[in-house]
Design an enzyme around this catalytic site. Structure first.
Site, PDB file in Angstrom:
ATOM      1  N   LYS A  24       0.848  -1.212   0.000  1.00  0.00           N
ATOM      2  CA  LYS A  24       0.000   0.000   0.000  1.00  0.00           C
ATOM      3  C   LYS A  24       0.872   1.246   0.000  1.00  0.00           C
ATOM      4  CE  LYS A  24      -3.831  -2.378   0.294  1.00  0.00           C
ATOM      5  NZ  LYS A  24      -4.580  -2.627  -0.955  1.00  0.00           N
ATOM      6  N   LEU A  63      -1.412   9.679   4.158  1.00  0.00           N
ATOM      7  CA  LEU A  63      -2.634   9.192   4.820  1.00  0.00           C
ATOM      8  C   LEU A  63      -3.261   8.040   4.033  1.00  0.00           C
ATOM      9  CD1 LEU A  63      -4.989   9.732   6.917  1.00  0.00           C
ATOM     10  CD2 LEU A  63      -5.975  11.219   5.161  1.00  0.00           C
ATOM     11  N   GLU A 115       4.966  14.879   6.013  1.00  0.00           N
ATOM     12  CA  GLU A 115       4.825  15.375   7.398  1.00  0.00           C
ATOM     13  C   GLU A 115       5.676  14.526   8.351  1.00  0.00           C
ATOM     14  OE1 GLU A 115       0.358  15.381   7.280  1.00  0.00           O
ATOM     15  OE2 GLU A 115       0.658  17.404   8.025  1.00  0.00           O
ATOM     16  N   GLU A 135      -3.030  17.119  -0.945  1.00  0.00           N
ATOM     17  CA  GLU A 135      -4.264  17.207  -0.163  1.00  0.00           C
ATOM     18  C   GLU A 135      -5.375  17.909  -0.939  1.00  0.00           C
ATOM     19  OE1 GLU A 135      -1.285  17.411   1.077  1.00  0.00           O
ATOM     20  OE2 GLU A 135      -1.208  16.421   3.020  1.00  0.00           O
TER      21      GLU A 135
HETATM   22  C1  1HE Z   1      -2.929   3.672  -1.099  1.00  0.00           C
HETATM   23  C2  1HE Z   1      -2.365   4.961  -0.950  1.00  0.00           C
HETATM   24  C3  1HE Z   1      -2.905   5.798   0.045  1.00  0.00           C
HETATM   25  C4  1HE Z   1      -1.335   3.941  -2.522  1.00  0.00           C
HETATM   26  N1  1HE Z   1      -3.935   5.320   0.775  1.00  0.00           N
HETATM   27  N2  1HE Z   1      -3.929   3.250  -0.322  1.00  0.00           N
HETATM   28  N3  1HE Z   1      -1.739  10.477  -0.563  1.00  0.00           N
HETATM   29  C5  1HE Z   1      -1.889  10.545  -1.893  1.00  0.00           C
HETATM   30  O1  1HE Z   1      -2.707  11.267  -2.409  1.00  0.00           O
HETATM   31  C6  1HE Z   1      -1.005   9.631  -2.690  1.00  0.00           C
HETATM   32  C7  1HE Z   1      -1.841   8.461  -3.227  1.00  0.00           C
HETATM   33  N4  1HE Z   1      -0.988   7.464  -3.897  1.00  0.00           N
HETATM   34  C8  1HE Z   1      -0.463   7.663  -5.109  1.00  0.00           C
HETATM   35  O2  1HE Z   1      -0.576   8.708  -5.706  1.00  0.00           O
HETATM   36  C9  1HE Z   1       0.311   6.506  -5.709  1.00  0.00           C
HETATM   37  O3  1HE Z   1      -0.145   5.320  -5.069  1.00  0.00           O
HETATM   38  C10 1HE Z   1       1.833   6.615  -5.559  1.00  0.00           C
HETATM   39  C11 1HE Z   1       2.363   7.741  -6.462  1.00  0.00           C
HETATM   40  C12 1HE Z   1       2.240   6.891  -4.107  1.00  0.00           C
HETATM   41  C13 1HE Z   1       2.484   5.268  -5.957  1.00  0.00           C
HETATM   42  O4  1HE Z   1       2.028   4.887  -7.253  1.00  0.00           O
HETATM   43  P1  1HE Z   1       2.151   3.359  -7.707  1.00  0.00           P
HETATM   44  O5  1HE Z   1       1.733   3.296  -9.148  1.00  0.00           O
HETATM   45  O6  1HE Z   1       3.473   2.805  -7.341  1.00  0.00           O
HETATM   46  O7  1HE Z   1       1.099   2.533  -6.788  1.00  0.00           O
HETATM   47  P2  1HE Z   1      -0.487   2.417  -6.916  1.00  0.00           P
HETATM   48  O8  1HE Z   1      -0.805   1.356  -7.978  1.00  0.00           O
HETATM   49  O9  1HE Z   1      -1.140   3.740  -7.096  1.00  0.00           O
HETATM   50  O10 1HE Z   1      -0.904   1.862  -5.489  1.00  0.00           O
HETATM   51  C14 1HE Z   1      -0.573   0.550  -5.057  1.00  0.00           C
HETATM   52  C15 1HE Z   1      -1.523   0.172  -3.941  1.00  0.00           C
HETATM   53  O11 1HE Z   1      -1.328   1.066  -2.842  1.00  0.00           O
HETATM   54  C16 1HE Z   1      -2.999   0.356  -4.353  1.00  0.00           C
HETATM   55  O12 1HE Z   1      -3.764  -0.599  -3.620  1.00  0.00           O
HETATM   56  P3  1HE Z   1      -4.321  -1.938  -4.325  1.00  0.00           P
HETATM   57  O13 1HE Z   1      -5.103  -2.609  -3.250  1.00  0.00           O
HETATM   58  O14 1HE Z   1      -5.147  -1.449  -5.484  1.00  0.00           O
HETATM   59  O15 1HE Z   1      -3.090  -2.688  -4.773  1.00  0.00           O
HETATM   60  C17 1HE Z   1      -3.335   1.737  -3.845  1.00  0.00           C
HETATM   61  O16 1HE Z   1      -4.711   1.916  -3.600  1.00  0.00           O
HETATM   62  C18 1HE Z   1      -2.551   1.725  -2.536  1.00  0.00           C
HETATM   63  N5  1HE Z   1      -2.259   3.080  -2.071  1.00  0.00           N
HETATM   64  N6  1HE Z   1      -1.382   5.097  -1.856  1.00  0.00           N
HETATM   65  C19 1HE Z   1      -4.413   4.081   0.598  1.00  0.00           C
HETATM   66  N7  1HE Z   1      -2.428   7.017   0.281  1.00  0.00           N
HETATM   67  C20 1HE Z   1      -2.905  13.477   8.251  1.00  0.00           C
HETATM   68  S1  1HE Z   1      -3.338  14.291   6.871  1.00  0.00           S
HETATM   69  C21 1HE Z   1      -2.301  13.766   5.603  1.00  0.00           C
HETATM   70  C22 1HE Z   1      -2.951  14.012   4.301  1.00  0.00           C
HETATM   71  C23 1HE Z   1      -2.318  13.212   3.204  1.00  0.00           C
HETATM   72  O17 1HE Z   1      -1.466  12.386   3.404  1.00  0.00           O
HETATM   73  S2  1HE Z   1      -2.893  13.578   1.644  1.00  0.00           S
HETATM   74  C24 1HE Z   1      -1.946  12.587   0.575  1.00  0.00           C
HETATM   75  C25 1HE Z   1      -2.535  11.226   0.388  1.00  0.00           C
END
Ligand code: 1HE
Length: 267
Positions: A24, A63, A115, A135
């Protein structure tokens, strides 16, 4: 919660703490926070320095958006009693606890991942690292201390740019904006972080504590109060370790400073 979502290993004076949810992308859910808390508390007891890193191809995707969605849509009543936000509590134990932390960053370092990284005191990134605050795209806001910590590291203008436009910074750009202060070739951030941690562990623990606890607080004070706190601190009773280290310098037995242009001596 039987899965090991955060690994812990003690390597001499250095505690190695790894986010272990690679499938994840090391997204941070509440179980990760609970295990991270246990790990950093243990590190504070057992180690002189901690290293934070991510298993797999990324440091952290921030997150856990799946968990956030289920919270956002659950029809739950607001809590009767307010508690400190769990992320704030754990990240503050890292940032203002008993030991310094070095973060080894690679791949995604976004949102809450950034963070967490900025709760550490020294950050190393490898060439694959990228940094962002998406975000705005997710309809949420920073919640892991980013308003306070990330803003101090990169300033309002860069933080607002990242949040408003969703722009990701490359490793090189991260170096320029002080997100990281060391840039390594791909795959070498953890080794560099361990090397730095071993070096930091050689300092007097009390000086390390003042660097991590006194220095950031002075940022919040007026000029007068900052100088007063520095004066009070420098006049605190000196430990026998201080006398020993000063004696070593006077005797010529202290390790010489490593000049930037000299080959590094082993830590
Ligand atoms: C996730 C998450 C996640 C991946 N929560 N499951 N964060 C974001 O907005 C970033 C969201 N993630 C991404 O943009 C991409 O996943 C990445 C650029 C980080 C990586 O890409 P990639 O192609 O290597 O992986 P993927 O195919 O997108 O994800 C692989 C798996 O990880 C997939 O799950 P699966 O069950 O379909 O295999 C995704 O759903 C899972 N996954 N990122 C949950 N974030 C306290 S406030 C803080 C506020 C924030 O942090 S906002 C930023 C949130």
């Amino acid at each position: 919660m039987s899965q090991t979502l955060v690994t812990y290993e003690l390597d001499g004076a250095v505690a190695l703490i790894g986010l272990n949810r690679a499938d994840k992308r090391n997204a941070i859910n509440e179980d990760v926070i609970v295990q991270l808390r246990d790990a950093v508390m243990r590190a504070g007891d057992e180690a002189d320095v901690g290293v934070l890193f991510g298993h797999g191809g990324n440091f952290s995707a921030g997150l856990d958006l799946r968990e956030a969605l289920s919270r956002a849509t659950a029809q739950s009543a607001p809590p009767r009693k307010r508690r400190r936000h769990s992320w704030h509590e754990v990240f503050d134990i890292i940032a203002r606890g008993p030991i310094p932390f070095v973060a080894a960053l690679h791949g995604a370092v976004v949102g809450g991942g950034l963070e967490l990284a900025t709760a550490a005191h020294v950050r190393v990134g490898d060439a694959t690292a990228f940094f962002g605050l998406p975000e705005g795209q997710r309809g949420i806001f920073v919640g892991g201390g980013g308003t306070v910590r990330i803003q101090r590291v990169i300033g309002y203008s860069v933080m607002a740019d990242l949040m408003l436009t969703g722009r990701l910074l490359s490793a090189e750009e991260g170096l320029r904006e002080h997100v990281i202060t060391y840039l390594t070739p791909a795959g070498e951030a953890l080794a560099k972080a361990k090397e730095l941690a071993a070096k930091i562990a050689q300092n007097a623990p009390d000086t390390n504590w003042r660097i991590t606890n006194l220095l950031p607080r002075v940022n919040d004070l007026s000029h007068e109060d900052g100088l007063f706190l520095e004066y009070m601190s420098s006049n605190m009773a000196r430990s026998p370790e201080t006398a020993k280290r000063l004696q070593e310098f006077v005797d010529g037995t202290a390790k010489p400073l490593e000049r930037p242009d000299q080959p590094k001596t082993p830590a």
